[in-house]
Design an enzyme around this catalytic site. Structure first.
Site, PDB file in Angstrom:
ATOM      1  N   HIS A   1      -7.441 -37.607 -27.608  1.00 54.13           N
ATOM      2  CA  HIS A   1      -8.249 -35.830 -27.816  1.00 54.13           C
ATOM      3  C   HIS A   1      -7.586 -35.038 -26.989  1.00 54.13           C
ATOM      4  O   HIS A   1      -7.218 -34.077 -27.122  1.00 54.13           O
ATOM      5  CB  HIS A   1      -9.714 -36.036 -27.864  1.00 54.13           C
ATOM      6  CG  HIS A   1     -10.240 -34.680 -28.090  1.00 54.13           C
ATOM      7  ND1 HIS A   1     -10.778 -34.152 -29.337  1.00 54.13           N
ATOM      8  CD2 HIS A   1     -10.787 -33.759 -27.272  1.00 54.13           C
ATOM      9  CE1 HIS A   1     -11.278 -32.960 -29.293  1.00 54.13           C
ATOM     10  NE2 HIS A   1     -11.252 -32.539 -27.938  1.00 54.13           N
ATOM     11  N   GLU A   2      -7.956 -35.516 -25.602  1.00 50.79           N
ATOM     12  CA  GLU A   2      -7.492 -34.440 -24.489  1.00 50.79           C
ATOM     13  C   GLU A   2      -5.862 -34.442 -24.316  1.00 50.79           C
ATOM     14  O   GLU A   2      -5.372 -33.306 -23.853  1.00 50.79           O
ATOM     15  CB  GLU A   2      -8.160 -35.125 -23.422  1.00 50.79           C
ATOM     16  CG  GLU A   2      -9.467 -35.083 -23.222  1.00 50.79           C
ATOM     17  CD  GLU A   2     -10.191 -33.656 -23.376  1.00 50.79           C
ATOM     18  OE1 GLU A   2      -9.608 -32.531 -23.085  1.00 50.79           O
ATOM     19  OE2 GLU A   2     -11.479 -33.657 -23.448  1.00 50.79           O
TER      20      GLU A   2
ATOM     21  N   CYS B   1      -3.729 -31.764 -38.184  1.00 45.93           N
ATOM     22  CA  CYS B   1      -3.398 -32.135 -36.726  1.00 45.93           C
ATOM     23  C   CYS B   1      -2.101 -33.136 -36.796  1.00 45.93           C
ATOM     24  O   CYS B   1      -1.568 -33.014 -35.837  1.00 45.93           O
ATOM     25  CB  CYS B   1      -4.652 -32.620 -36.245  1.00 45.93           C
ATOM     26  SG  CYS B   1      -5.904 -31.251 -36.083  1.00 45.93           S
TER      27      CYS B   1
ATOM     28  N   HIS C   1      -9.274 -27.398 -31.155  1.00 48.54           N
ATOM     29  CA  HIS C   1     -10.321 -28.229 -31.845  1.00 48.54           C
ATOM     30  C   HIS C   1     -10.150 -28.094 -33.454  1.00 48.54           C
ATOM     31  O   HIS C   1      -9.983 -26.748 -33.775  1.00 48.54           O
ATOM     32  CB  HIS C   1     -11.460 -27.947 -31.492  1.00 48.54           C
ATOM     33  CG  HIS C   1     -12.049 -28.397 -29.957  1.00 48.54           C
ATOM     34  ND1 HIS C   1     -12.589 -27.742 -28.884  1.00 48.54           N
ATOM     35  CD2 HIS C   1     -11.858 -29.498 -29.336  1.00 48.54           C
ATOM     36  CE1 HIS C   1     -12.575 -28.299 -27.907  1.00 48.54           C
ATOM     37  NE2 HIS C   1     -12.119 -29.555 -28.086  1.00 48.54           N
ATOM     38  N   CYS C   2     -10.408 -29.158 -34.140  1.00 51.00           N
ATOM     39  CA  CYS C   2     -10.113 -29.112 -35.391  1.00 51.00           C
ATOM     40  C   CYS C   2     -11.170 -28.679 -36.339  1.00 51.00           C
ATOM     41  O   CYS C   2     -12.408 -28.966 -35.768  1.00 51.00           O
ATOM     42  CB  CYS C   2      -9.585 -30.441 -35.984  1.00 51.00           C
ATOM     43  SG  CYS C   2      -9.539 -30.400 -37.573  1.00 51.00           S
TER      44      CYS C   2
ATOM     45  N   HIS D   1      -4.870 -31.798 -26.669  1.00 52.98           N
ATOM     46  CA  HIS D   1      -4.946 -30.413 -26.011  1.00 52.98           C
ATOM     47  C   HIS D   1      -3.729 -30.126 -25.297  1.00 52.98           C
ATOM     48  O   HIS D   1      -3.344 -28.946 -25.423  1.00 52.98           O
ATOM     49  CB  HIS D   1      -6.345 -30.308 -25.494  1.00 52.98           C
ATOM     50  CG  HIS D   1      -7.386 -30.079 -26.061  1.00 52.98           C
ATOM     51  ND1 HIS D   1      -7.339 -29.459 -27.347  1.00 52.98           N
ATOM     52  CD2 HIS D   1      -8.770 -30.670 -25.866  1.00 52.98           C
ATOM     53  CE1 HIS D   1      -8.875 -29.621 -27.843  1.00 52.98           C
ATOM     54  NE2 HIS D   1      -9.456 -30.299 -26.920  1.00 52.98           N
TER      55      HIS D   1
END
Length: 368
Positions: free
Chosen positions: A254-255, A292, A264-265, A258
């Site tokens: 996740h990070e 994504c 953020h989805c 970024h």
């Protein structure tokens, strides 16, 4: 419970765009790739489901953000793109990650293999572990949980200074809790898109963190000891279980997402959803939604089927070596590491379903 359900046309536009150039790019995907990604706007898809909100404390409710579709991602001048000379993800362990050497090494090896598969096409390298003192970061004891915390911003500055020349990004990982500023309680992780660095803590992923008998509680720091890093000697490390590993992998991906410029989805249930608390983080799936996924594919350039095959291969090859911590009274580095893949079973089945769609013969679903 609230369900966020977008219209078929909204999701189709978010995925494909109406820009002729991006529509043409989408049509250049293989039939199987389009068939899989078109699942994003199929009302009855079992692979990609709508977002569900359980409480007012969930991220989307408490942190309103503008959604980012593929076109916005593609046209973002600030997003980072790997290049021939900056094509490596570096992982920097900070402090010990296990109660024994072998547990720490196996845990890092697992995360490295995961990153190689998830960000298929990029190299992943491990940096030598360093103690907290090397970073010269600020630290404190959390007033609420009484556990040690290190300052995320200070760590980011350290990683920026030490970033190798060929790095796409450098990500620090630690078993010590993080805080971004004095007014915040904690943060799971923090990343800088501009600098290509991130720091992520797995301290709160142990099953006992929020319990009354949590062993990581410490006394308040004396004023004179605010710069004494000896407080991190033999700090508490939680048991590394299968669910712990799954949570770690999700946070890491996740990070790093970024750092690629993926926000953020807010389209479908997706790894890139924000999370405010552990329950919401656990609810978030380990996979990317098609929107994504297209963003990541655009940045790296992998074939989607090859990436899913790599993820499945990683699960099959690494599962016998998943580590499990032994009690602190037993520090034997020859400890047996049993197979613990329980938390990954559903994801493995999901990947196999995606591969079946990708490999299915016949015409793809039309995208126009």
């Amino acid at each position: 419970m609230q369900t966020i359900r977008h219209s078929e046309q909204t999701l189709k536009t978010a995925l494909i765009s109406k820009m002729p150039e991006l529509v043409s790019q989408y049509e250049n995907f293989g039939a199987g790739e389009r068939r899989l990604m078109n699942e994003a706007f199929q009302p009855n898809s079992t692979l990609f489901e709508p977002i569900t909100l359980q409480s007012e404390s969930d991220w989307i409710t408490s942190h309103p953000e503008a959604p980012q579709d593929f076109e916005q991602f593609f046209n973002d001048p600030k997003r980072k793109i790997p290049s021939a000379d900056k094509h490596t993800i570096y992982i920097q362990p900070i402090g010990s990650l296990g109660n024994t050497r072998i547990i720490s090494e196996e845990y890092i090896k697992w995360l490295k293999g995961y990153c190689e598969a998830f960000f298929y096409g990029l190299a992943v390298k491990l940096l030598e572990p360093i103690p907290v003192s090397t970073t010269k970061c600020s630290f404190r004891v959390n007033d609420n949980t009484q556990n040690l915390q290190i300052h995320a911003g200070d760590i980011l500055k350290f990683l920026k200074r030490k970033k190798p020349g060929n790095a796409f990004c450098v990500v620090g990982i630690t078993m010590i809790d993080l805080y971004p500023r004095d007014s915040w309680n904690f943060v799971f992780g923090q990343a800088s898109l501009t600098d290509g660095v991130g720091i992520f803590s797995f301290a709160r992923y142990g099953s006992d963190f929020y319990s009354s008998h949590y062993e990581g509680k410490v006394k308040k720091l004396e004023r004179s000891s605010s710069s004494e890093y000896s407080v991190f000697d033999n700090y508490y490390i939680p048991e590394i279980t299968s669910i712990f590993l799954l949570r770690s992998c999700k946070t890491l991906a996740h990070e790093i997402g970024h750092i690629f410029g993926i926000r953020h989805c807010q389209w479908l249930s997706c790894l890139m959803q924000g999370s405010n608390h552990m329950e919401e983080s656990d609810r978030r799936p380990p996979h990317l939604c098609p929107i994504c996924l297209r963003k990541l594919q655009c940045a790296i350039g992998f074939k989607i089927i090859d990436r899913y095959k790599a993820l499945l291969r990683w699960l099959n090859e690494e599962s016998p070596g998943i580590p499990r911590v032994t009690p602190k009274s037993s520090q034997d580095d020859s400890v047996n590491l049993p197979n613990q893949v329980e938390a990954f079973k559903e994801w493995k089945e999901w990947i196999m379903k995606c591969l079946a769609v990708l490999q299915k013969e016949g015409p793809s679903s039309r995208s126009n």
